[in-house]
Design an enzyme around this catalytic site. Structure first.
Site, mmCIF file in Angstrom:
data_model
loop_
_atom_site.group_PDB
_atom_site.id
_atom_site.type_symbol
_atom_site.label_atom_id
_atom_site.label_comp_id
_atom_site.label_asym_id
_atom_site.label_seq_id
_atom_site.Cartn_x
_atom_site.Cartn_y
_atom_site.Cartn_z
ATOM 1 N N ASN A 9 -53.524 -17.142 -4.163
ATOM 2 C CA ASN A 9 -54.616 -17.891 -4.790
ATOM 3 C C ASN A 9 -55.831 -16.965 -4.817
ATOM 4 O O ASN A 9 -56.454 -16.733 -3.787
ATOM 5 C CB ASN A 9 -54.894 -19.157 -3.969
ATOM 6 C CG ASN A 9 -56.109 -19.914 -4.464
ATOM 7 O OD1 ASN A 9 -56.675 -19.595 -5.519
ATOM 8 N ND2 ASN A 9 -56.523 -20.915 -3.700
ATOM 9 N N LYS A 11 -58.647 -17.424 -6.116
ATOM 10 C CA LYS A 11 -59.927 -18.149 -6.083
ATOM 11 C C LYS A 11 -60.883 -17.572 -7.125
ATOM 12 O O LYS A 11 -60.447 -17.154 -8.196
ATOM 13 C CB LYS A 11 -60.508 -18.141 -4.659
ATOM 14 C CG LYS A 11 -59.472 -18.669 -3.644
ATOM 15 C CD LYS A 11 -60.033 -18.981 -2.285
ATOM 16 C CE LYS A 11 -58.926 -19.498 -1.365
ATOM 17 N NZ LYS A 11 -59.374 -19.864 -0.036
ATOM 18 N N HIS A 95 -56.754 -28.480 -3.712
ATOM 19 C CA HIS A 95 -57.190 -27.492 -2.726
ATOM 20 C C HIS A 95 -58.409 -28.036 -1.977
ATOM 21 O O HIS A 95 -59.261 -28.697 -2.566
ATOM 22 C CB HIS A 95 -57.533 -26.168 -3.414
ATOM 23 C CG HIS A 95 -57.669 -25.047 -2.440
ATOM 24 N ND1 HIS A 95 -58.808 -24.874 -1.681
ATOM 25 C CD2 HIS A 95 -56.803 -24.077 -2.059
ATOM 26 C CE1 HIS A 95 -58.618 -23.830 -0.885
ATOM 27 N NE2 HIS A 95 -57.421 -23.329 -1.097
ATOM 28 N N GLU A 97 -61.033 -26.708 -1.045
ATOM 29 C CA GLU A 97 -62.338 -26.298 -1.603
ATOM 30 C C GLU A 97 -62.726 -27.213 -2.753
ATOM 31 O O GLU A 97 -63.913 -27.485 -2.973
ATOM 32 C CB GLU A 97 -62.262 -24.824 -2.037
ATOM 33 C CG GLU A 97 -62.249 -23.907 -0.814
ATOM 34 C CD GLU A 97 -61.546 -22.578 -1.026
ATOM 35 O OE1 GLU A 97 -61.247 -22.213 -2.175
ATOM 36 O OE2 GLU A 97 -61.282 -21.894 -0.010
ATOM 37 N N GLU A 167 -52.584 -26.600 4.281
ATOM 38 C CA GLU A 167 -53.673 -25.648 4.534
ATOM 39 C C GLU A 167 -54.724 -26.322 5.417
ATOM 40 O O GLU A 167 -55.609 -27.020 4.914
ATOM 41 C CB GLU A 167 -54.326 -25.225 3.217
ATOM 42 C CG GLU A 167 -53.404 -24.524 2.256
ATOM 43 C CD GLU A 167 -54.159 -23.603 1.299
ATOM 44 O OE1 GLU A 167 -53.753 -22.450 1.173
ATOM 45 O OE2 GLU A 167 -55.163 -24.040 0.706
ATOM 46 N N GLY A 173 -59.876 -18.886 5.289
ATOM 47 C CA GLY A 173 -60.934 -17.883 5.209
ATOM 48 C C GLY A 173 -61.644 -17.627 6.528
ATOM 49 O O GLY A 173 -62.696 -16.995 6.549
ATOM 50 N N SER A 213 -55.526 -18.094 6.346
ATOM 51 C CA SER A 213 -55.566 -16.827 7.082
ATOM 52 C C SER A 213 -54.187 -16.220 7.300
ATOM 53 O O SER A 213 -53.911 -15.659 8.365
ATOM 54 C CB SER A 213 -56.321 -17.008 8.411
ATOM 55 O OG SER A 213 -57.683 -17.324 8.151
HETATM 56 P P1 13P Z 1 -57.226 -17.491 3.105
HETATM 57 O O1 13P Z 1 -55.846 -16.870 3.061
HETATM 58 O O2 13P Z 1 -58.282 -16.577 2.593
HETATM 59 O O3 13P Z 1 -57.513 -18.099 4.433
HETATM 60 O O4 13P Z 1 -57.186 -18.709 2.039
HETATM 61 C C1 13P Z 1 -56.146 -19.632 2.099
HETATM 62 C C2 13P Z 1 -56.225 -20.500 0.896
HETATM 63 O O5 13P Z 1 -57.122 -21.302 0.758
HETATM 64 C C3 13P Z 1 -55.168 -20.368 -0.126
HETATM 65 O O6 13P Z 1 -55.224 -21.388 -1.059
#
Ligand code: 13P
Length: 251
Positions: A9, A11, A95, A97, A167, A173, A213
Site C-alpha cells: 500500500n 499510500k 483502511h 487512515e 491492521e 507506521g 510495521s
Molecule cells: P506500515 O507498514 O507503514 O506500518 O503501514 C501498514 C499499512 O497501513 C498498510 O496498509
C-alpha cells in the site's frame, strides 16, 4: 490451500515518474518468485501508468480506495468501474487512515466492498483496533464488529471473493508490529467470525493478511503463523528490495 498474498500500500507516496520506477523494480525483484501472489496499490494518479508496467508480469494492481456509488455528482471521487477498466484487481477498503480521517464507517465499508465485487474486482477489507481499545481489552470485540458489519451484509456467498487485512492501528507506521502470537490469535478470531457468517469451508478459503510495521526482519515470523496468509505492507513497500524480501518470506 491459501496462496499467500503480499500487497504494498503505497499510500500518498510517489509521483507518476517515481511510481513507474518503483513498479519496474518490484516486478524485477519478484520475477522468479512462485507460490506467492504480489500486488501493489499506487495512488490513483499512477494506476494507469503502473498498469502498463505490470502488463505481462505476475504482479497485480491494487487501488487504495473507491466510492460507494457507481457514478454521480461526487467531486473528487473515483468509482469501481473506472478502476476495473484500468486493470485493477484489488481495492483496499476501510483502511484505518480512511476510517480516522474520512469518516469511513463499517456501513460504508460494506457498500464499497459490494461495489468492488460488483465490478469484478476483489476487496481487501481492513479491520483493526486502536491502542485504547486493545488496552481496554476490547480488541476482539471491536474487530469482530468490524467484520460482521463490514462483510456480513455482502452475504455468505461473497466470502470466497474477498480478502481481509488485520491492521492494528497502533502498529501502523509506528515500527511496533504486533507479535506473531497477537497476530495469530486475532486472525483465528477473524476466521471464526467469518465462519459464523459464511460457514467453515468458505472461511477456510479467505486470505487474512497482517498489516502494521511489517519489515524484512519480522515478516517470516508473522507470515509463518497458520492463519496469517500474507501481508499488507506500507512503508517497507516503498523500497523494492525490502518489499521483495517480505514477499519471499511468505513462501
Ligand atoms: P506500515 O507498514 O507503514 O506500518 O503501514 C501498514 C499499512 O497501513 C498498510 O496498509
Amino acid at each position: 490451500m491459501r496462496t499467500p498474498l503480499v500487497a504494498g500500500n503505497w499510500k500518498m507516496h510517489k509521483t507518476v515518474t517515481e511510481a513507474v520506477a518503483l513498479a519496474e523494480a518490484v516486478a524485477a525483484g519478484v520475477r522468479d518468485l512462485a507460490g506467492v501472489e504480489v500486488a501493489v496499490a499506487p495512488p490513483f494518479t499512477a494506476l494507469a501508468p503502473v498498469a502498463r508496467v505490470l502488463t505481462n508480469t505476475p504482479v497485480r494492481l491494487g487501488a487504495q480506495n473507491v466510492h460507494w456509488e457507481l457514478e454521480g455528482a461526487y467531486t473528487g471521487e473515483v468509482a469501481a468501474p473506472m478502476l476495473a477498466e484500468l486493470g485493477v484487481h484489488y481495492v483496499i477498503v476501510g483502511h484505518s487512515e480512511r476510517r480516522r480521517d474520512f469518516g469511513e464507517t463499517d456501513d460504508l465499508v460494506a457498500r464499497k466492498a459490494g461495489r468492488v465485487l460488483g465490478a469484478g474486482m476483489t476487496p481487501i477489507v481492513c479491520v483493526g483496533e486502536t491502542l485504547e481499545q486493545r488496552d481496554a481489552g476490547r480488541a476482539f470485540e471491536v474487530v469482530e464488529t468490524q467484520i460482521r458489519a463490514g462483510i456480513g451484509p455482502l452475504g455468505p456467498d461473497t466470502l470466497e471473493r474477498l480478502v481481509v487485512a488485520y491492521e492494528p492501528v497502533w502498529a501502523i507506521g509506528t515500527g511496533r508490529s504486533a507479535t506473531a502470537e497477537q497476530a495469530q490469535e486475532m486472525h483465528a478470531h477473524i476466521r471464526a467470525t467469518l465462519e459464523a457468517i459464511g460457514g467453515g469451508d468458505a472461511a477456510r478459503g479467505v486470505r487474512i493478511l497482517y498489516g502494521g510495521s511489517v519489515k524484512p526482519d519480522n515478516a517470516a515470523e508473522l507470515l509463518g503463523q497458520p492463519d496469517v496468509d500474507g501481508a499488507l505492507v506500507g512503508g517497507a513497500s516503498l523500497q523494492a528490495e525490502a518489499f521483495a524480501s517480505i514477499a519471499r518470506s511468505a513462501l
